[in-house]
Design a protein around this motif. Structure first.
Motif, PDB file in Angstrom:
ATOM      1  N   ASP A   1      41.689  -2.028 -31.181  1.00 23.07           N
ATOM      2  CA  ASP A   1      40.875  -1.846 -32.386  1.00 23.07           C
ATOM      3  C   ASP A   1      41.721  -1.251 -33.515  1.00 23.07           C
ATOM      4  OD1 ASP A   1      38.831  -1.666 -34.172  1.00 23.07           O
ATOM      5  OD2 ASP A   1      37.459  -0.570 -32.848  1.00 23.07           O
ATOM      6  N   GLU A   2      42.142  -2.089 -34.437  1.00 22.92           N
ATOM      7  CA  GLU A   2      42.885  -1.664 -35.635  1.00 22.92           C
ATOM      8  C   GLU A   2      44.076  -0.795 -35.311  1.00 22.92           C
ATOM      9  OE1 GLU A   2      40.836  -0.801 -39.131  1.00 22.92           O
ATOM     10  OE2 GLU A   2      39.059  -1.964 -38.628  1.00 22.92           O
TER      11      GLU A   2
ATOM     12  N   SER B   1      33.846  -2.911 -34.185  1.00 21.06           N
ATOM     13  CA  SER B   1      33.990  -1.859 -33.173  1.00 21.06           C
ATOM     14  C   SER B   1      32.788  -1.827 -32.246  1.00 21.06           C
ATOM     15  CB  SER B   1      34.162  -0.499 -33.853  1.00 21.06           C
ATOM     16  OG  SER B   1      35.328  -0.493 -34.638  1.00 21.06           O
TER      17      SER B   1
ATOM     18  N   GLN C   1      39.763   2.773 -32.624  1.00 21.70           N
ATOM     19  CA  GLN C   1      40.162   2.727 -34.033  1.00 21.70           C
ATOM     20  C   GLN C   1      40.539   4.130 -34.512  1.00 21.70           C
ATOM     21  OE1 GLN C   1      37.099   1.074 -36.458  1.00 21.70           O
ATOM     22  NE2 GLN C   1      38.107   1.606 -38.372  1.00 21.70           N
TER      23      GLN C   1
HETATM   24 MG   LIG Z   1      35.740  -0.531 -36.743  1.00 23.47          MG
END
Ligand SMILES: [Mg+2]
Ligand SMILES: Nc1ncnc2c1ncn2[C@@H]1O[C@H](COP(=O)(O)OP(=O)(O)O)[C@@H](O)[C@H]1O
Lengths: 267, 315, 243
Positions: free
Chosen positions: C165-166, C43, C85
């Motif tokens: 992000d995820e 991240s 995220q």
């Molecule tokens: Mg992360």
């Protein structure tokens, strides 16, 4: 005076905009006792400090309940408290200018060739003594450990069994007690009036920024510096300049330390 | 939409009040002051809609009052003078808005407070221009508009309708903004500034616009006030009340809502002056303080905007 | 020339170095996966590449312009879009307004008429399956819906490159399947994607190339089968996923 402000900020992440008004309140309480009972200023200090204990409990109770973000909500809340205090003080003391004009304080103290005003000497000695005692208490006692731990990380402090609420409450009691005593000292040197608090609050914030929150020795140094700037301003340009200069210093300090007051933790 | 209708209806009712009161000067003065405060509270709310919480609207009110008073005393027509004061307030507010480059949240709020204190102090010192603590007197009265019945434009009634019109304009401006792209930008920056800028929105110009618009409305109120009271003093027009009251009123009435701040301003002011003042002459300001404390502690929904905007670390 | 390039990116938070001299280059229309254990700096790398965080040292280039350390709106205007995220919605806005922000203020393909902007926002919501939530407050969405909104908001500025992000973590198996479909659809449209996911399997289905980050350094770079075969991956990453 800034000590109390910065301790509250450290322990509760609250900016106390009513700080100066509490100091003024201490001054008025001191004045009333002095005028009514003729107590000597030295005795007035602890009495005024005690007199603010109920206020400390109220402040602690209120500020514990402010929503996130703490800094901003506490600012708004204490803005309201400041208005409340000013109104109440104006109602009780009718906006009059009061001075604890104890004659023994006006006398000068002869130290060699230096003539010193006894009131100022008393104020300076008292301030030094308070800072020294506080430093000892914060670094050498269990209570001091608890307060410091609470201001660094309340959750972790609670986990290791520290009574966080107790530490907070005692900090408020102490901080507001300091304000009350400061108010008495202030009232021996300057006239107090209900609207004087705002300027004092601004000064406390400036000092906290300069010194970093909770750093006792630097608060002392910053206090001296601020006092000198203030004195130079008043003698150089006249008393009218005091307020704008304090406001200007606040702006400058905020901009210079825009990372936020709470960044430097206590010790 | 519904609040827009309610506003129009309310305006209509309020417009009929002076004849109903038989043009009683005290009540008209009270109500026109309430409208001015309501307009200032709406202007404060307009800025809060874009994010910043101000503790210094007295600066803009005072700039407007002094700007208008000086222009008027310098020979400009009162209307032109009020407009000029408004521009001075807008410019000053945009200047204060520059603080947002480095300050956020509580620290920006402290910055606005410092600016207001600074201006008040300077107004006290700079006596060649501002008249110092004594202020400026002899500001001309507002001229009577020739095409309207005299009874509606003269004296207190005139001030009443002007204040009402200004309030209407402030509410109209806010309603327009909320429905436009400008309002969308304000709201996005308020809710999540970084996210909004990642979408290509540059925060500074919008923040400055919000400050300028809020300062403009507040300063117009100041200018009108100066021409109604016809004196300006630093402690009167730069009074901390013009910083505290709009904050109290807007948070009490509901941040970011169209009518809440104005309604709360009128209600709180009248309550304070008509009920609390006779009961507790010295303590009537306590009502505002208690209202503010109550709203912070017990109506967190009313503070939706305050609860955000803090700095967080983002994973 | 790569569309996005990070050169020697290092980030230190106080004493902790989160990234140590990372070099990445993403080509136009490439889909690149980024793997790595928790805390390896994924991240943080996205924050640097997206102009949110100034690296301690190193540079970021996007289409021949240096965008190191922001300001973020420059990266946004040049064409970088991203999701977070932990979703960061415009909490007080409606779902539709959240998407309208990007649609209204983007620099590419701007619509003059409000009705067109609204239609575009509704189209984006339809794309992520949130059409029936348009009027809801963004803060009131469930986690799954919030993740969809993240994607719609990221797409609303018409980015040329997406940093995701995820997107799939925290979702149900059905939600994860949908995420795979999203990736495939975006890829068909020629979007350049740089994506973090926790699941190797999910990324392998969509990525042309994979990078593995471990303790702030890129330790493996190659096509999915080669990455799977790498002993460093087994040691640094897969061991953790088994748990
Ligand atoms: Mg992360
Ligand atoms: N704002 C920050 N301040 C301090 N440390 C941070 C910050 N952001 C991330 N870190 C630290 O940097 C490291 C990498 O974090 P991150 O990039 O979030 O990892 P990942 O996304 O790979 O799980 C972690 O050790 C994390 O604790």
């Amino acid at each position: 005076m800034a000590l109390g402000f910065s301790m509250i900020l450290g322990v509760s992440r609250s900016l106390n905009l009513a700080h100066g008004d509490l100091v003024v309140l201490g001054g008025y309480v001191g004045y009333s006792l002095w005028a009514a009972a003729g107590l000597s200023p030295v005795l007035l200090l602890p009495v005024a400090a005690l007199a603010l204990a109920p206020a400390a409990l109220v402040w602690d109770w209120l500020l514990k309940r402010t929503p996130e973000p703490k800094e901003l909500s506490s600012l708004v809340l204490t803005f309201g408290l400041s208005l409340l205090l000013q109104t109440v003080m104006r109602a009780i003391w009718r906006g009059e200018y009061r001075l604890i004009a104890e004659s023994s304080l006006g006398a000068s103290l002869q130290l060699g060739t230096l003539a010193l005003n006894r009131g100022r000497v008393l104020a300076a000695v008292a301030a030094l003594a308070v800072v020294g005692l506080l430093w000892l208490a914060l670094t050498r006692t269990r209570w001091g450990q608890a307060v410091r731990a609470t201001s660094i990380d309340p959750q972790a402090a609670a986990l290791v069994g520290i009574n966080v609420d107790g530490a907070r409450r005692s900090t408020f009691l102490l901080a507001l007690g300091l304000s009350g005593a400061t108010g008495v000292l202030f009232a021996t040197l300057h006239y107090v009036h209900p609207a004087a608090g705002v300027e004092l609050t601004l000064m406390a914030i400036v000092l906290s920024i300069w010194a970093g929150v909770g750093h006792l020795r630097s608060v002392l140094a910053a206090g001296l510096l601020l006092g000198m700037i203030e004195a130079l301003t008043v003698t150089g340009w006249g008393p009218g300049w005091r307020e704008p200069v304090v406001a200007l210093m606040l702006l400058g300090s905020l901009l210079a330390r825009s990372g936020g007051l709470a960044r430097g933790h206590a010790h | 939409m519904r609040s827009g209708l309610a506003a129009l209806l309310g305006m209509g009712v309020l417009a009929a009040v002076p004849p109903a009161l038989g043009f009683h000067p005290y009540y008209l003065f009270l109500l026109s002051t309430a409208f001015l405060l309501a307009a200032v509270a709406s202007a404060w709310n307009l800025l809060a809609y874009a994010g910043p919480i101000s503790f210094g609207h007295a600066a803009f009110f005072g700039l407007g009052a002094y700007g208008a008073a000086l222009a008027s005393l310098g020979g400009l027509s009162p209307w032109g003078a009020i407009a000029l004061g408004g521009l001075a307030g807008a410019a000053g507010a945009a200047g204060v808005g520059l603080l947002s480059i480095r300050l956020r949240g509580a620290y920006l709020a402290l910055g606005t407070l410092a600016c207001a204190e600074l201006l008040r102090g300077l107004a006290l010192i700079w006596s060649e221009v501002t008249g110092g603590g004594a202020g400026l007197a002899g500001i001309p009265a507002l001229p009577v508009l020739p095409w309207l019945p005299r009874v509606l434009t003269e004296g207190r009634a005139g001030a009443y309708y002007l204040a009402l019109a200004l309030l209407g304009a402030a509410l109209g401006l806010f309603a327009l903004i909320r429905r436009s792209r400008v309002g969308l930008a304000f709201a996005a920056l308020r809710e999540e500034e970084e996210r909004a800028s990642l979408l290509g929105l540059r925060p500074l110009p919008w923040t400055l616009l919000a400050f300028a618009l809020s300062g403009l409305v507040t300063a117009l109120c100041g200018g009108l006030y100066a021409h109604v009271v016809r004196v300006v003093e630093p402690d009167l027009v730069f009074s901390r009340h013009y910083s505290i009251l709009p904050l109290v009123m807007a948070t009490f009435g509901g941040l970011h809502t169209l009518l809440g701040p104005a309604a709360a301003a009128i209600a709180l002011y009248l309550l304070s002056e008509l009920v609390l003042h006779p009961l507790l002459p010295a303590l009537h300001q306590v009502g505002y303080a208690l209202a503010l404390i109550a709203v912070i502690l017990y109506l967190p929904g009313g503070l939706a905007g305050l609860r955000r905007g803090g700095r967080r670390a983002h994973p | 020339m790569p569309i996005l390039e990070g050169r020697g990116v290092s980030v230190a938070f106080g004493g902790l170095s989160a990234l140590r001299g990372v070099d990445v280059a993403i080509e136009e229309r490439e889909v690149v996966g980024l793997l790595g254990p928790n805390g390896s700096g994924k991240s943080t790398l996205f924050n640097v590449l997206g102009g949110l965080l100034r690296p301690t040292s190193g540079e970021v280039w996007f289409r021949g312009q240096r965008i190191t350390g922001g300001p973020p709106w420059v990266a946004g205007r040049l064409g970088i879009g991203r999701t977070f995220q932990i979703p960061r919605p415009f909490a007080g806005l409606s779902v539709l307004d959240s998407v309208l922000v990007g649609v209204t203020f983007r620099t590419r393909h701007r619509y003059r008429r409000a009705a067109d902007r609204r239609a575009e926002a509704e189209r984006l919501l339809g794309l992520v399956g949130l059409a029936d939530k348009a009027g809801a407050r963004a803060a009131a969405l469930s986690l799954g819906e919030m993740k969809r909104l993240e994607l719609a908001v990221a797409l609303s500025s018409r980015p040329a490159l997406l940093l995701l992000d995820e997107l799939a973590s925290g979702l149900s198996p059905k939600g994860r399947e949908e995420v795979v479909l999203f990736y495939a659809r975006l890829r068909e449209r020629g979007m350049t994607i740089f994506a973090v996911e926790h699941s190797f399997g999910l990324l392998a289905q969509v990525a042309d190339r994979m990078l593995v980050l471990d303790q702030g350094q890129i330790v493996v770079d190659g096509p999915p089968p080669a990455v799977l075969a790498s002993p460093r991956v087994a040691a640094a990453y897969l061991g953790e996923e088994e748990r």
